[in-house]
Design a protein around this motif. Structure first.
Motif: not given
Length: 229
Positions: A41, A45, A79, A82-83, A86, A111-112, A114-115
């Motif tokens: 991650a 990122r 992921y 999702v970021d 968010r 994981e997806t 919960d994201g």
């Protein structure tokens, strides 16, 4: 920048960093179900940090970018989506919940799910501040035939602290208490443990009263930082 240009930029930033050895380990961790680039991650990122500064004009463009990322075969793109969601969740309203649910149901795993549930929690928290009855959407999700949607409903108040609707929190826990699905039992415990940080007395009382119908997993998760009589 259009959604497609954004996704192309993300791909160009991530692909050169792919690590096959790490990808295999990440794939194994999720039971060999999905492909990975092999990017932890922090690496992922940092690679897209500057791209993420795009100012999205509306929810449609934001969701379009997320949906394009979701179509990529490696999980890191999801992921990143999702970021993105968010970070810009203020653009989203209950009108976008069907689109978020559609993403949630594409090759779902914890994981997806919960994201996206964290995004949904942000959206719902803002919505109920304006229209308390907006939470009825989650009542519908709680009855969905797919257990991942039910898990998301159970988790939709994570991080709400003392804004948590305890009637729904405890009511949802009771509704789902007899389910055998591991990820549902875990979610009930997680949701209760999160609220217990702010109101341990209420969660303790609930666990004591309903311990006979809650699974052992749920009680252990919920009471991780509590002392039950």
């Amino acid at each position: 920048m259009t959604p497609k240009q954004f996704v192309n930029a993300v791909e160009h930033a991530l692909m050169p960093l792919a690590d096959e050895a790490k990808a295999q380990g990440m794939k194994a961790y999720l039971l060999d179900q999905f492909g990975f680039l092999g990017l932890p991650a922090p690496v992922r990122r940092q690679a897209v940090k500057d791209i993420g500064k795009v100012q999205w004009q509306n929810a449609s463009a934001l969701l379009a970018a997320a949906e394009l990322l979701w179509q990529k075969p490696q999980r890191e793109y999801r992921y990143t989506a999702v970021d993105l969601l968010r970070k810009h969740s203020a653009l989203l309203t209950v009108n976008e919940l069907p689109a978020l649910q559609a993403l949630l149901l594409q090759d779902p795993w914890w994981e997806t799910v919960d994201g996206l549930s964290a995004v949904i929690a942000d959206v719902m928290h803002a919505a109920v501040q304006q229209t308390p009855n907006a939470a009825v959407t989650m009542d519908v999700w709680l009855k969905h035939p797919n257990h991942w949607v039910r898990r998301s409903a159970m988790l939709h108040q994570l991080g709400w602290r003392l804004d948590t609707d305890t009637t729904r929190l405890f009511g949802y826990a009771q509704t789902l208490a007899d389910e055998k699905e591991f990820f549902i039992r875990k979610a009930i415990g997680w949701a209760l443990r999160d609220y217990a940080r702010w109101n341990p007395q209420a969660v303790t009382a609930f666990l004591v009263q309903h311990r006979a119908v809650l699974s052992g997993l749920t009680v252990r998760e919920a009471a991780k930082h509590l002392t039950l009589p």
